[in-house]
Design a protein around this motif. Structure first.
Motif, short mmCIF file in Angstrom:
data_model
loop_
_atom_site.label_atom_id
_atom_site.label_comp_id
_atom_site.label_asym_id
_atom_site.label_seq_id
_atom_site.Cartn_x
_atom_site.Cartn_y
_atom_site.Cartn_z
N LEU B 100 0.85 -1.20 0.00
CA LEU B 100 0.00 0.00 0.00
C LEU B 100 0.88 1.24 0.00
CD1 LEU B 100 -1.46 0.85 3.43
CD2 LEU B 100 -0.36 -1.31 3.18
N GLU B 101 0.59 2.11 -0.96
CA GLU B 101 1.41 3.30 -1.18
C GLU B 101 1.36 4.23 0.04
OE1 GLU B 101 3.36 3.68 -3.85
OE2 GLU B 101 4.03 5.59 -3.01
N GLY B 102 0.29 4.17 0.80
CA GLY B 102 0.15 5.05 1.96
C GLY B 102 1.19 4.82 3.04
N ASN B 104 4.38 4.55 2.45
CA ASN B 104 5.68 4.99 1.94
C ASN B 104 6.34 6.01 2.86
OD1 ASN B 104 7.74 6.17 0.44
ND2 ASN B 104 6.73 5.79 -1.49
#
Lengths: 392, 157
Positions: B100-102, B104
């Motif tokens: 999940l990019e969140g 990062n």
């Protein structure tokens, strides 16, 4: 075509927080973006570990100047989660009044600036004039136009006097007709449609993957609002509507914010008219050991605080997550493929915090300076002007 | 899915991994798991159960490091926090960014604040600390000492 690198920053071209954007462009089109933050990192999480639970409320209030109530709100909820207490009903209503008035002024501020970047200075002036009334309301209720210092773990610090309420209601009512007019002017304007529709689209899948929050997520069809999902304070005690749209472009973000302003006005009025009697504070003395989570819906999205207490009078760990921390990386999904003249409004679309400091430079790959921040706003305004003259 | 179904599903599926299942209140669940189970459990909670990733909190508890991964089930008014304990001498854990990019930015933040290594993170550049901050100095660790004699940041509060 040769790729050009466009550095923007370290002051945000439009907003308060210093950030550094590196745009890679091909001609006019943006092909990649990189964001660097941290220029204003103040270490408040570390500071908070040396302050007492009461002092931390004031420290976190200074994280953001615009939504200055959202951090103390989330923090006090986290401390109350450790204690497992409910605040008195009157305190709950006062909290909603303060938080929603703040949302009105924050959304109006955004609307005004968005208008300015697009070359609609009339919108800018009307929106900020209306915002002034709300700041007056905040001054009557809390004594401050900003950093209200109303919250403390267990309740609120200051009561709302019964004799102030009619004047406040009158002031709030006075902005509604103008706001209606502004809403119509903004939402029916063909030039504005041309500038914001299908610009900077954040798809629903991207909004979920980036964990986007607040109006940014709700404009992309992600039904997520802490006030509805996990009702805190008094949000479950009166009817209100969660505003959502599904296109995810700048126009939908704008519509969500404008309509939310009306919902907030309704809420503030209801709370002032139905303010329950009773104490406003639980007079909490000691915080036991434990851990608590508080999250609330700030104007820009969910604000999240985690507090660990070891039984002393200060937090052992205090983790703060502001909504922009999750919303800012969505630029990766929204700005690629758009043109430089749309960059300003897309960057503004998620509503990060604003300020007057503007410094932005556009350079070609050899480092020769081409544009600065004012030029980029001018580019954006000229594009609107072009569209407007074509439509005449 | 109701709250009970969600919690029972998690409990059933990861029976062998859950070290401690703590219900502090009806709205707050803390689950302690070994670091090896994090990726499969986070994948299940985020992808299959559709929870939202709130944030991760890194802690230095003096004896070891802890990371709390907060996931919220928005429709159920429930926050599930996965607690992973990492030893002081080898603070490393798998990165959730590919999932999940969140995650990062927060993994970058925890790396520079606490010195925890996220294996498989695609872009581990500095996020918040200034460029002149020395390598290997982590401000949120308990044993942090002010390294710059001219700094005014550490003169008491």
């Amino acid at each position: 075509m040769a790729k050009t690198i466009v550095p923007i920053g370290p002051y945000h071209p439009l907003q308060e927080e210093p950030e550094f954007f590196t745009l890679t462009v091909e001609g006019e089109r943006i092909v990649a973006i990189d964001v660097q933050v941290g220029y204003n990192h103040r270490g408040i999480e570390k500071l908070s570990e040396r302050m007492s639970f009461d002092q931390s409320t004031f420290a976190v209030e200074r994280i953001c100047g615009i939504c200055s109530t959202s951090h103390p709100f989330a923090y006090t909820q986290a401390v109350e989660d450790i204690l497992g207490v409910e605040v008195p009903p009157r305190a709950k209503f006062i909290r909603v009044i303060i938080a929603e008035s703040e949302r009105i002024h924050s959304h109006l501020l955004w609307l005004g600036l968005a208008g300015h970047f697009l070359g609609y200075n009339t919108v800018f002036m009307w929106a900020w004039k209306l915002r002034e009334e709300i700041l007056d309301v905040m001054e009557i209720l809390s004594g401050n136009r900003n950093n209200y210092a109303m919250f403390r773990p267990g309740g609120v610090r200051r009561d709302i006097k019964a004799e102030d309420i009619p004047g406040v209601l009158k002031k709030i009512d006075s902005i509604v007709p103008t706001l209606e007019m502004l809403k119509k002017a903004v939402m029916d304007d063909p030039v504005l449609h041309a500038r914001t529709k299908n610009v900077g689209v954040l798809s629903q899948a991207d909004a979920i993957n980036f964990c986007a929050l607040g109006p940014t997520a709700r404009a992309s069809g992600v039904l997520r609002d802490v006030r509805k999902d996990a009702p805190y304070a008094a949000y479950d005690q009166f009817p209100w509507e969660m505003i959502t749209r599904c296109q995810g472009d700048v126009f939908d973000k704008l519509v969500v914010r404008v309509l939310e302003t009306f919902e907030s006005i309704k809420m503030v009025k209801y709370c002032l008219q139905n303010l329950p009697e009773g104490p406003i504070d639980l007079n909490i003395k000691d915080i036991p050991a434990g851990e608590g989570i508080g999250h609330i819906e700030a104007p820009r999205g969910e604000c999240f605080h985690y507090v660990l207490s070891d039984g002393t009078n200060r937090p052992a760990r205090h983790k703060i997550r502001a909504p922009t921390f999750m919303n800012l990386p969505t630029y990766k999904a929204t700005i690629v493929g758009e043109t430089i003249s749309d960059a300003t409004i897309i960057l503004a679309g998620i509503d990060p915090c604003y300020c007057c400091t503007e410094r932005m430079a556009v350079r070609d790959i050899k480092g020769r300076k081409m544009y600065d921040g004012e030029d980029l706003i001018r580019l954006s305004q000229e594009k609107t002007e072009k569209i407007r003259s074509k439509m005449k | 899915m109701t709250r009970e179904e969600v919690l029972n599903n998690i409990r059933e599926k990861f029976k062998g991994d859950i070290k401690n299942f703590l219900e502090r209140s009806p709205k707050r669940i803390y689950i302690e798991i070994p670091s090896s189970a994090l990726l499969s459990m986070a994948t299940y909670i985020f992808k299959d159960l559709g929870a939202r990733f709130n944030i991760a909190s890194g802690l230095d508890t003096r004896h070891n490091f802890e990371i709390l991964y907060h996931f919220s089930f928005d429709l159920l008014d429930l926050i599930v926090s996965l607690r992973v304990v990492l030893p002081k001498d080898k603070p490393e854990i798998v990165s959730l960014t590919p999932l999940l990019e969140g995650a990062n930015w927060i993994e970058r933040e925890i790396t520079e604040m606490l010195g925890i290594n996220f294996i498989g993170h695609p872009d581990m550049r500095r996020l918040l600390l200034p460029p002149d901050w020395p390598e290997g100095v982590y401000p949120l660790r308990r044993d942090y000492k002010e390294w710059d004699p001219d700094a005014i940041r550490d003169r008491g509060v």
